[in-house]
Design a protein around this motif. Structure first.
Motif, mmCIF file in Angstrom:
data_model
loop_
_atom_site.group_PDB
_atom_site.id
_atom_site.type_symbol
_atom_site.label_atom_id
_atom_site.label_comp_id
_atom_site.label_asym_id
_atom_site.label_seq_id
_atom_site.Cartn_x
_atom_site.Cartn_y
_atom_site.Cartn_z
ATOM 1 N N ASP A 48 -16.633 27.377 22.581
ATOM 2 C CA ASP A 48 -15.946 26.368 23.386
ATOM 3 C C ASP A 48 -16.780 25.946 24.595
ATOM 4 O O ASP A 48 -16.816 24.754 24.957
ATOM 5 C CB ASP A 48 -14.591 26.904 23.842
ATOM 6 C CG ASP A 48 -13.611 27.115 22.689
ATOM 7 O OD1 ASP A 48 -13.841 26.519 21.612
ATOM 8 O OD2 ASP A 48 -12.639 27.883 22.859
ATOM 9 N N LYS A 97 -19.646 23.662 23.307
ATOM 10 C CA LYS A 97 -19.151 22.329 22.940
ATOM 11 C C LYS A 97 -18.759 21.526 24.177
ATOM 12 O O LYS A 97 -19.014 20.310 24.243
ATOM 13 C CB LYS A 97 -17.952 22.471 22.003
ATOM 14 C CG LYS A 97 -18.318 22.930 20.598
ATOM 15 C CD LYS A 97 -17.090 22.947 19.700
ATOM 16 C CE LYS A 97 -17.465 23.312 18.276
ATOM 17 N NZ LYS A 97 -16.289 23.307 17.362
ATOM 18 N N LYS A 98 -18.157 22.185 25.143
ATOM 19 C CA LYS A 98 -17.782 21.490 26.373
ATOM 20 C C LYS A 98 -19.017 21.036 27.144
ATOM 21 O O LYS A 98 -19.053 19.913 27.679
ATOM 22 C CB LYS A 98 -16.928 22.415 27.240
ATOM 23 C CG LYS A 98 -16.509 21.797 28.564
ATOM 24 C CD LYS A 98 -15.717 22.790 29.398
ATOM 25 C CE LYS A 98 -15.367 22.210 30.769
ATOM 26 N NZ LYS A 98 -14.619 23.194 31.609
ATOM 27 N N GLY A 153 -21.181 18.562 24.508
ATOM 28 C CA GLY A 153 -20.414 17.379 24.102
ATOM 29 C C GLY A 153 -20.950 16.724 22.846
ATOM 30 O O GLY A 153 -21.317 17.380 21.859
#
Length: 346
Positions: free
Chosen positions: A258, A261-262, A265
Motif C-alpha cells: 500500500d 502504490k501510494k 501512483g
C-alpha cells in the motif's frame, strides 16, 4: 812540645763553622702577583663558561617541558573534540543549497540509519530556510519495517509542512525497508546497476527438534500460555502457530504494498512479480516505474533542485556516544549472563 805535623785539637771556645744548607729563593713579589692574576682569570673564565652552560641547559629543559605540556594539551583537546563533536553542515546554511541526509547500512533502532537519527536530520534540513529541497542518499539492503514506516510517515508530514520536495538518490542498493522509505519521496533516481526492490517481508529462524531426537536430547521448556514458546528453535512448531505467523507476515506485506502504490501512483507498471520479493537493477526499476530515472546526487542537485551547493545534514554519533553505547551493551549483557548463571530457586 807539640808536633807541628799533628793538628791541634779543636778549641771548645772557637765557633764551629755551620753546615752548608741548601737555600730556596722566592720569586720577586711582582712576579707572584702576575702569576696569581693569571691563575685567577683562568679559573673565573672556566667557572663562567660552566655557569652559562648550566643556564643554557636549564633553559633548554624548560623549553622542552613547555613544548611537551603544550603537545599533550593539544592532544587532549583534539581527543575531546573527536569524542564530543558532531558533524555540522559543510556550508553556510543561509545560502540556497540542496540538503542531503544519508541512509546507509541496515535500518534498525539504535544504528546510524535508525528512525530517530534520520528523522532528526530531515527536520533540521527542511527547517533551514536556505534548503531548496531534501535528497535522501540511500545505500541500504533494508531492515526493520517499523523503523522504515516511521521514516516514511515523517517524510509525508514534513513535505506537507515545509512545502519542499524530497528526492531519493540510490547508490548501491535500495531494497526492502530502504525502498519502503524511498517510496515516500517525490522522485527516485538510481544508477543503472543499483539493486532496487525486494518488496516483501520475511521471518527466519532454525529448528533443531529432529537433531535433538537423534541425539537423545530432551527439551524441557515450561511456559504459562500455550503459545509462549512460539518460534522456540528447540520446540516443534504447530500448524496453528505457522498459520498465525503467516497472517502477520501477509499483513505487514500488504502495508508495504500500500505504501509503494501510494507513493508511486500511476507511475507503477505493476506485474505479478513486482511485490513478490524479487529485486531488479536500476535500469529495470526505471522501466517498471519503481524509479523515475538515472541520476547521481550532483546531477539531481544541479539539474532537478537547481541548487548546486550541497549541505550534509546527516546526524552521526560522536566517538563518546559510540563508546557509551558499547559499554552499556556490554554491561547489560554481563548482567543478563550473571542472571542466567545464577542458581535457580529451590
Amino acid at each position: 812540645m807539640t808536633d807541628p805535623n799533628v793538628p791541634a785539637p779543636p778549641n771548645s771556645d772557637e765557633k764551629r763553622p755551620e753546615p752548608s744548607v741548601e737555600r730556596s729563593y722566592s720569586a720577586p713579589d711582582n712576579v707572584l702577583k702576575d702569576a696569581a692574576n693569571q691563575g685567577s682569570g683562568w679559573e673565573r673564565s672556566t667557572l663562567e663558561k660552566l655557569a652559562f652552560a648550566a643556564l643554557d641547559e636549564q633553559r633548554a629543559a624548560r623549553r622542552w617541558r613547555n613544548f611537551t605540556r603544550l603537545a599533550w594539551l593539544l592532544l587532549f583537546a583534539a581527543a575531546g573534540w573527536m569524542l564530543f563533536s558532531r558533524s555540522t553542515p559543510s556550508a553556510d546554511p543561509s545560502t540556497p543549497h540542496t540538503a542531503v541526509v544519508e541512509i546507509r547500512g541496515e535500518i534498525a533502532s539504535g544504528g546510524d540509519a535508525s528512525a530517530e537519527s534520520v528523522v532528526s536530520a530531515m527536520r533540521g534540513a527542511l527547517e533551514d530556510k536556505g534548503s531548496q529541497a531534501l535528497v535522501l542518499l540511500i545505500s541500504s539492503p533494508g531492515g526493520s519495517p517499523v523503523q522504515a514506516g516511521i521514516i516514511n510517515d515523517e517524510i509525508t508530514r514534513l513535505k506537507a509542512l515545509h512545502k519542499k520536495p524530497v528526492y531519493a538518490v540510490v547508490e548501491e542498493s535500495c531494497a526492502s525497508a530502504a525502498y519502503y522509505v524511498a517510496a515516500a519521496a517525490d522522485q527516485i533516481y538510481v544508477d543503472k546497476a543499483s539493486i532496487v526492490g525486494s518488496i516483501g517481508v520475511l521471518m527466519d529462524g532454525f529448528g533443531f527438534t529432529g537433531l535433538m531426537e537423534k541425539l537423545g536430547v530432551e527439551r524441557r521448556l515450561m511456559t504459562a500460555g500455550a503459545n509462549k514458546g512460539f518460534l522456540d528453535p528447540f520446540s516443534p512448531q504447530t500448524e496453528a502457530q505457522r498459520a498465525h505467523a503467516q497472517t502477520m507476515l501477509n499483513q505487514i506485506h500488504q502495508q508495504f504494498i500500500d505504501v509503494v502504490k501510494k507513493g508511486r501512483g500511476a507511475r507503477l507498471k505493476e506485474t505479478p512479480e513486482m511485490f513478490s520479493g524479487l529485486f531488479w537493477t536500476g535500469q529495470q526499476a526505471v522501466e517498471m516505474g519503481l524509479a523515475d530515472g538515472l541520476g547521481t546526487l550532483d546531477q539531481v542537485a544541479r539539474d532537478v533542485v537547481k541548487a548546486e551547493d550541497i549541505v550534509d545534514y546527516t546526524r552521526r554519533e560522536n566517538l563518546a556516544e559510540r563508546l557509551a553505547k558499547r559499554f552499556g551493551a556490554a554491561l547489560g549483557e554481563g548482567g543478563v549472563n550473571a542472571l542466567r548463571s545464577a542458581p535457580g530457586l529451590r
